[in-house]
Design a protein around this motif. Structure first.
Motif, PDB file in Angstrom:
ATOM      1  N   PHE A  63       3.566  10.343  -9.588  1.00 47.78           N
ATOM      2  CA  PHE A  63       2.852  10.611 -10.843  1.00 47.78           C
ATOM      3  C   PHE A  63       2.183  11.996 -10.815  1.00 47.78           C
ATOM      4  O   PHE A  63       2.213  12.746 -11.790  1.00 47.78           O
ATOM      5  N   ASP A  64       1.588  12.320  -9.656  1.00 50.20           N
ATOM      6  CA  ASP A  64       0.910  13.617  -9.518  1.00 50.20           C
ATOM      7  C   ASP A  64       1.887  14.784  -9.609  1.00 50.20           C
ATOM      8  O   ASP A  64       1.581  15.830 -10.194  1.00 50.20           O
ATOM      9  N   THR A  65       3.053  14.603  -8.998  1.00 50.11           N
ATOM     10  CA  THR A  65       4.045  15.693  -9.009  1.00 50.11           C
ATOM     11  C   THR A  65       4.665  15.891 -10.390  1.00 50.11           C
ATOM     12  O   THR A  65       4.900  17.014 -10.827  1.00 50.11           O
ATOM     13  N   ASN A  66       4.930  14.791 -11.073  1.00 50.98           N
ATOM     14  CA  ASN A  66       5.578  14.857 -12.393  1.00 50.98           C
ATOM     15  C   ASN A  66       4.595  15.006 -13.553  1.00 50.98           C
ATOM     16  O   ASN A  66       5.009  15.041 -14.712  1.00 50.98           O
ATOM     17  N   ARG A  67       3.328  15.107 -13.243  1.00 47.94           N
ATOM     18  CA  ARG A  67       2.311  15.198 -14.295  1.00 47.94           C
ATOM     19  C   ARG A  67       2.382  16.569 -14.983  1.00 47.94           C
ATOM     20  O   ARG A  67       2.400  17.602 -14.305  1.00 47.94           O
ATOM     21  N   PRO A  68       2.396  16.616 -16.297  1.00 44.15           N
ATOM     22  CA  PRO A  68       2.466  17.920 -16.993  1.00 44.15           C
ATOM     23  C   PRO A  68       1.133  18.669 -16.894  1.00 44.15           C
ATOM     24  O   PRO A  68       0.074  18.090 -17.108  1.00 44.15           O
ATOM     25  N   GLU A  82       0.827  -1.211   0.000  1.00 45.78           N
ATOM     26  CA  GLU A  82       0.000   0.000   0.000  1.00 45.78           C
ATOM     27  C   GLU A  82       0.863   1.264   0.000  1.00 45.78           C
ATOM     28  O   GLU A  82       0.579   2.227  -0.706  1.00 45.78           O
ATOM     29  N   ASN A  83       1.918   1.217   0.784  1.00 48.58           N
ATOM     30  CA  ASN A  83       2.840   2.359   0.823  1.00 48.58           C
ATOM     31  C   ASN A  83       3.488   2.599  -0.532  1.00 48.58           C
ATOM     32  O   ASN A  83       3.678   3.743  -0.953  1.00 48.58           O
ATOM     33  N   GLU A  84       3.800   1.518  -1.193  1.00 54.14           N
ATOM     34  CA  GLU A  84       4.422   1.602  -2.517  1.00 54.14           C
ATOM     35  C   GLU A  84       3.464   2.239  -3.530  1.00 54.14           C
ATOM     36  O   GLU A  84       3.854   3.076  -4.351  1.00 54.14           O
ATOM     37  N   LYS A  85       2.198   1.837  -3.443  1.00 56.98           N
ATOM     38  CA  LYS A  85       1.177   2.400  -4.341  1.00 56.98           C
ATOM     39  C   LYS A  85       1.014   3.902  -4.130  1.00 56.98           C
ATOM     40  O   LYS A  85       0.922   4.684  -5.076  1.00 56.98           O
ATOM     41  N   GLU A  86       0.963   4.301  -2.872  1.00 58.22           N
ATOM     42  CA  GLU A  86       0.819   5.719  -2.543  1.00 58.22           C
ATOM     43  C   GLU A  86       2.014   6.528  -3.053  1.00 58.22           C
ATOM     44  O   GLU A  86       1.856   7.634  -3.579  1.00 58.22           O
ATOM     45  N   ARG A  87       3.182   5.948  -2.885  1.00 52.54           N
ATOM     46  CA  ARG A  87       4.400   6.640  -3.330  1.00 52.54           C
ATOM     47  C   ARG A  87       4.388   6.847  -4.841  1.00 52.54           C
ATOM     48  O   ARG A  87       4.714   7.916  -5.354  1.00 52.54           O
TER      49      ARG A  87
END
Length: 216
Positions: free
Chosen positions: A41-46, A31-36
């Motif tokens: 993805f959210d931070t690097n999303r254009p 679960e921690n891996e999924k959240e990470r």
């Protein structure tokens, strides 16, 4: 003899999981891996900008701005529009609150006649009660806002004309008084400035002035 129970009807016992805690511990890192991954993805999303918002922005119209701010004609037009709206609003409001709206009352025998002073032969005279009712209705009914505004304007116009007449009258009176004063002053000066051939003052005019002062 004791009957043996058939194995088919025996309750099957569920196998007890001894390592429940171990399974939970394994699921937590997943679960921690999924959240990470989601956060990455959210931070690097254009970020895609809406082109519509940029295109909708209109350039600054300086001419229209100056017209609205400084033009007296534009302000007058705006005032007239507001006044018309206000008058229409008052008119519709008065119609809405009118007690006679939508109530048709057929004319009686006496109402559909012509009044005459003195009453002529062959014509019916209106009943006095009906005349009183009509007068009360006229008093109670609100005036048309356009008519009201017109009356107000005429009243102001009349007051203005009266003021102008009064000012004109006062000016004329002042001018007349000034003329009389100048005339008197001139006559007095003539009497005082009269002299003989030798340059001596004539006393008759001065004596007349003294007499006038004493008589006053």
């Amino acid at each position: 003899m004791e009957k043996k129970q058939d194995s088919f009807f025996l309750r099957t016992k569920k196998p007890q999981h001894k390592n429940k805690n171990i399974d939970k511990q394994k699921s937590k890192p997943l679960e921690n891996e999924k959240e990470r991954r989601q956060n990455n993805f959210d931070t690097n999303r254009p970020i895609v900008k809406d082109k519509k918002d940029e295109s909708e922005k209109k350039p600054f119209d300086k001419k229209a701005y100056r017209l609205k701010k400084y033009s007296k004609k534009y302000k007058l037009e705006q005032w007239e529009e507001k006044r018309k709206k206000k008058l229409l609003y008052d008119y519709h409001k008065s119609i809405k609150n009118d007690p006679l709206l939508g109530s048709y009352t057929p004319k009686s025998f006496d109402e559909d006649t012509i009044d005459s002073n003195p009453p002529e032969v062959g014509k019916f005279v209106r009943h006095p009660d009906l005349i009183e009712k009509a007068a009360q209705l006229v008093k109670n009914t609100k005036k048309d806002p356009f008519q009201k505004a017109k009356e107000h304007y005429e009243k102001i116009k009349l007051e203005k004309s009266q003021r102008q007449q009064e000012l004109q009258k006062s000016k004329e009176e002042k001018a007349q008084k000034l003329q009389e004063y100048k005339k008197k002053k001139q006559e007095r000066y003539k009497k005082l400035s009269k002299k003989t051939k030798k340059g001596q003052p004539v006393m008759t005019g001065r004596l007349e002035l003294l007499l006038e002062k004493i008589q006053k």
